[in-house]
Design an enzyme around this catalytic site. Structure first.
Site, PDB file in Angstrom:
ATOM      1  N   ARG A   7       0.814  -1.226   0.000  1.00  0.00           N
ATOM      2  CA  ARG A   7       0.000   0.000   0.000  1.00  0.00           C
ATOM      3  C   ARG A   7       0.842   1.269   0.000  1.00  0.00           C
ATOM      4  O   ARG A   7       0.380   2.318  -0.431  1.00  0.00           O
ATOM      5  CB  ARG A   7      -0.938  -0.001   1.205  1.00  0.00           C
ATOM      6  N   ASP A  46     -14.704  10.702   8.255  1.00  0.00           N
ATOM      7  CA  ASP A  46     -13.712   9.664   7.998  1.00  0.00           C
ATOM      8  C   ASP A  46     -12.337  10.255   8.320  1.00  0.00           C
ATOM      9  O   ASP A  46     -12.177  11.479   8.362  1.00  0.00           O
ATOM     10  CB  ASP A  46     -13.757   9.197   6.532  1.00  0.00           C
TER      11      ASP A  46
HETATM   12  C1  LIG Z   1     -14.372  -0.481   5.231  1.00  0.00           C
HETATM   13  S1  LIG Z   1     -14.752   1.226   5.288  1.00  0.00           S
HETATM   14  C2  LIG Z   1     -16.447   1.176   5.822  1.00  0.00           C
HETATM   15  C3  LIG Z   1     -17.290   2.210   5.114  1.00  0.00           C
HETATM   16  C4  LIG Z   1     -18.774   2.196   5.468  1.00  0.00           C
HETATM   17  N1  LIG Z   1     -18.993   2.478   6.864  1.00  0.00           N
HETATM   18  C5  LIG Z   1     -19.405   0.877   5.099  1.00  0.00           C
HETATM   19  O1  LIG Z   1     -19.739   0.079   5.964  1.00  0.00           O
HETATM   20  O2  LIG Z   1     -19.576   0.626   3.876  1.00  0.00           O
HETATM   21  C6  LIG Z   1     -13.901   1.721   6.782  1.00  0.00           C
HETATM   22  C7  LIG Z   1     -13.655   3.216   6.873  1.00  0.00           C
HETATM   23  O3  LIG Z   1     -13.183   3.521   8.195  1.00  0.00           O
HETATM   24  C8  LIG Z   1     -12.209   4.528   8.104  1.00  0.00           C
HETATM   25  N2  LIG Z   1     -11.329   4.488   9.296  1.00  0.00           N
HETATM   26  C9  LIG Z   1     -10.379   3.579   9.606  1.00  0.00           C
HETATM   27  N3  LIG Z   1      -9.744   3.927  10.727  1.00  0.00           N
HETATM   28  C10 LIG Z   1     -10.314   5.084  11.141  1.00  0.00           C
HETATM   29  C11 LIG Z   1     -10.088   5.950  12.255  1.00  0.00           C
HETATM   30  N4  LIG Z   1      -9.143   5.694  13.158  1.00  0.00           N
HETATM   31  N5  LIG Z   1     -10.852   7.055  12.371  1.00  0.00           N
HETATM   32  C12 LIG Z   1     -11.816   7.326  11.452  1.00  0.00           C
HETATM   33  N6  LIG Z   1     -12.082   6.561  10.372  1.00  0.00           N
HETATM   34  C13 LIG Z   1     -11.328   5.445  10.238  1.00  0.00           C
HETATM   35  C14 LIG Z   1     -11.462   4.209   6.819  1.00  0.00           C
HETATM   36  O4  LIG Z   1     -10.791   5.333   6.284  1.00  0.00           O
HETATM   37  C15 LIG Z   1     -12.575   3.673   5.919  1.00  0.00           C
HETATM   38  O5  LIG Z   1     -13.054   4.651   5.023  1.00  0.00           O
END
Ligand SMILES: C[S@@+](CC[C@H](N)C(=O)[O-])C[C@H]1O[C@@H](n2cnc3c(N)ncnc32)[C@H](O)[C@@H]1O
Length: 287
Positions: free
Chosen positions: A29, A138
């Protein structure tokens, strides 16, 4: 040699579990970042983050490169049905001019908050006299930029129920079929950067529903409990928390109780607002 300092940094900063087994993933990545900076290893990249005056800017690139942003429109649709058929009607049964507040926490590129907005706008069309507002956050600046534009491939929009396509504009270019969420819907969503690892969230509101789906799965259990507890400070008593279908909070040290598959509720203070289904009349349906 392992890049444990970099993995520790990612885990501490984002909460995302980074055991040594994930090092190959981290490497792949970050390949583009390493090339862009002209460094040849993860160790050298970590040294750059630890010492460069430009590290703050690079940390944002690291976040965008390392997070998993998989999402889709109407993913886990029963949770959107529950909002429209159970939660909102129960709010409207007690508060006539309510503004229903929803937080899409970990919203990725916007498909989740736009799905919620389309479903709520559709309900509003049939049952007028109330409003809704959505906060979508996010940690990744890259996905937030995409989310704000609200532009998607037409193929992605295939998951949106047909009647809700009224909330989309379609490009005329047959070579590159795109859709864009209509401006009136985009205006209902405030997109902001927020890291769940921050000790306090800069959010001055309490919500009726928080969607926290498919994010906690990347965190270890103590981090999951701490983040859910912090999120629940912004959930009104009696409010609902939605998590992903492959996640569970049952038996955990969190201030919500399980009420339906992947749906939890914060206990209400005093009298509970009952969940009642508000039937849409045939006349409203035709409107
Ligand atoms: C797999 S996606 C899920 C998106 C949506 N909630 C769904 O279920 O389709 C996970 C998201 O969590 C965000 N994320 C991961 N770690 C995070 C953090 N520490 N604080 C805020 N967002 C975070 C990532 O950037 C990503 O966009």
């Amino acid at each position: 040699m392992t890049a444990s300092a970099l993995r520790n940094r990612i885990q501490a900063q984002l909460g995302i579990m980074m055991p040594e087994t994930k090092e190959a993933l981290v490497r792949s990545r970050l390949q583009r970042r390493l090339a862009a900076l002209g460094v040849d290893s993860l160790e050298a990249y970590e040294r750059y983050l630890a010492t460069s005056p430009a590290a703050l800017e690079e940390l944002r690139e690291l976040v965008s490169a390392i997070t998993t942003n998989t999402t889709s429109f109407f993913r886990e649709a029963p949770q959107i049905d529950y909002l429209v058929e159970q939660i909102v009607p129960s709010i409207l049964a007690t508060e006539r001019y309510a503004t229903v507040k929803v937080w899409s926490a970990g919203c990725s590129s916007g498909e989740e908050p736009y799905s919620i907005a389309m479903a709520l706008a559709d309900l509003q069309r049939r049952v007028p006299g109330w409003d809704y507002a959505i906060l979508a956050t996010d940690v990744s600046p890259r996905v937030l930029d995409a989310a704000r534009t609200g532009v998607y491939l037409a193929d992605q929009a295939a998951a949106i129920p047909r009647p809700l396509h009224r909330y989309l504009m379609t490009s005329r270019d047959p070579e590159r079929p795109l859709v864009r969420v209509r401006p009136e819907l985009r205006a209902k969503i405030a997109f902001h950067e927020l890291n769940f690892m921050d000790p306090r969230y800069a959010v001055d509101d309490v919500f009726d529903v928080i969607y926290f789906r498919n994010v906690a799965i990347y965190f270890d259990p103590p981090t999951q409990d701490a983040v859910v507890t912090r999120l629940c400070r912004h959930l009104r008593p009696g409010g609902h928390l939605m998590i992903g279908h492959s996640e569970s909070l049952v038996g955990r040290d969190v201030p919500v109780r399980h009420v339906a598959p992947s749906i939890y509720r914060k206990p209400a203070r005093g009298r509970t607002r009952p969940i009642r289904v508000h039937r849409v009349t045939a006349e409203q349906e035709r409107a």
